[in-house]
Scaffold this motif. Structure first.
Motif, short mmCIF file in Angstrom:
data_model
loop_
_atom_site.label_atom_id
_atom_site.label_comp_id
_atom_site.label_asym_id
_atom_site.label_seq_id
_atom_site.Cartn_x
_atom_site.Cartn_y
_atom_site.Cartn_z
N ILE A 22 0.86 -1.18 0.00
CA ILE A 22 0.00 0.00 0.00
C ILE A 22 0.90 1.23 0.00
O ILE A 22 1.84 1.31 0.80
N ASP A 23 0.61 2.17 -0.89
CA ASP A 23 1.42 3.38 -0.99
C ASP A 23 0.99 4.43 0.03
O ASP A 23 -0.19 4.73 0.17
N PHE A 24 1.99 4.98 0.71
CA PHE A 24 1.81 6.09 1.63
C PHE A 24 2.65 7.25 1.10
O PHE A 24 3.83 7.09 0.84
N ILE A 25 2.03 8.40 0.96
CA ILE A 25 2.66 9.57 0.36
C ILE A 25 3.10 10.53 1.46
O ILE A 25 2.37 10.77 2.42
N SER A 26 4.28 11.10 1.30
CA SER A 26 4.84 11.98 2.32
C SER A 26 4.11 13.32 2.38
O SER A 26 4.19 14.13 1.46
N LEU A 27 3.42 13.55 3.49
CA LEU A 27 2.80 14.86 3.71
C LEU A 27 3.88 15.88 4.05
O LEU A 27 3.74 17.06 3.75
N THR A 28 4.98 15.42 4.65
CA THR A 28 6.10 16.29 4.97
C THR A 28 6.66 16.90 3.69
O THR A 28 6.88 18.12 3.61
N ASP A 29 6.87 16.07 2.68
CA ASP A 29 7.37 16.57 1.39
C ASP A 29 6.35 17.46 0.70
O ASP A 29 6.71 18.49 0.12
N LYS A 30 5.08 17.07 0.77
CA LYS A 30 4.03 17.87 0.11
C LYS A 30 3.94 19.26 0.71
O LYS A 30 3.67 20.23 0.01
N SER A 31 4.16 19.38 2.01
CA SER A 31 4.03 20.69 2.67
C SER A 31 5.32 21.49 2.62
O SER A 31 5.32 22.67 2.98
N GLY A 32 6.41 20.90 2.18
CA GLY A 32 7.71 21.55 2.17
C GLY A 32 7.79 22.81 1.34
O GLY A 32 8.58 23.71 1.64
N GLY A 33 6.99 22.93 0.30
CA GLY A 33 7.03 24.10 -0.56
C GLY A 33 6.27 25.30 -0.04
O GLY A 33 6.30 26.37 -0.64
N PHE A 34 5.60 25.16 1.08
CA PHE A 34 4.83 26.25 1.65
C PHE A 34 5.63 26.98 2.73
O PHE A 34 6.48 26.38 3.39
N LYS A 35 5.34 28.22 2.94
CA LYS A 35 6.04 29.04 3.92
C LYS A 35 6.02 28.38 5.31
O LYS A 35 7.01 28.37 6.02
N GLU A 36 4.87 27.86 5.71
CA GLU A 36 4.72 27.25 7.03
C GLU A 36 5.37 25.88 7.12
O GLU A 36 5.53 25.33 8.20
N GLY A 37 5.69 25.27 5.97
CA GLY A 37 6.34 23.97 5.94
C GLY A 37 5.53 22.88 6.62
O GLY A 37 4.30 22.87 6.57
N SER A 38 6.25 21.98 7.30
CA SER A 38 5.58 20.82 7.90
C SER A 38 4.69 21.19 9.08
O SER A 38 3.90 20.35 9.53
N SER A 39 4.75 22.42 9.58
CA SER A 39 3.83 22.81 10.66
C SER A 39 2.38 22.83 10.15
O SER A 39 1.45 22.77 10.94
#
Length: 116
Positions: A22-39
């Protein structure tokens, strides 16, 4: 998809972790491009609508989901003092749709249904 692959979305590399085929996608990577980042993940997991969606997903896909504990969480969500992390969500409800990993490929991962 084999373990720890990367996909490119609009120029950003996003890790994909396979567990039990089952594939799990990184939310950490997805949010990395935003100013707030992983927060952003922390803000997202405390949102009442997010929790309702996650609860519904788990009820459909996870026979071991702790639905009574979800009821407690759902009741508390939306109040200013409410705090929830992905790790707490997983521990308290026995959720299977998200994974928190430490180490080289660490981060917060979500089942593709949740990540998209």
């Amino acid at each position: 998809m084999p373990k720890n692959q990367k996909i490119t979305v609009k120029g950003s590399e996003i890790s994909v972790f396979a567990q039990n085929e089952i594939d799990f996608i990184s939310l950490t990577d997805k949010s990395g491009g935003f100013k707030e980042g992983s927060s952003l993940i922390g803000k997202w997991i405390t949102n009442k609508n997010t929790l309702e969606y996650l609860g519904t997903w788990e009820k459909i896909n996870n026979p071991n989901f702790n639905y009574p504990e979800f009821g407690v969480i759902e009741q508390d969500a939306g109040v200013n003092r409410f705090i929830m992390s992905v790790g707490q969500w997983i521990t308290r409800t026995q959720a299977k749709g998200m994974i928190v990993k430490a180490g080289r490929y660490g981060g917060t991962y979500a089942h593709k249904d949740i990540a998209f």
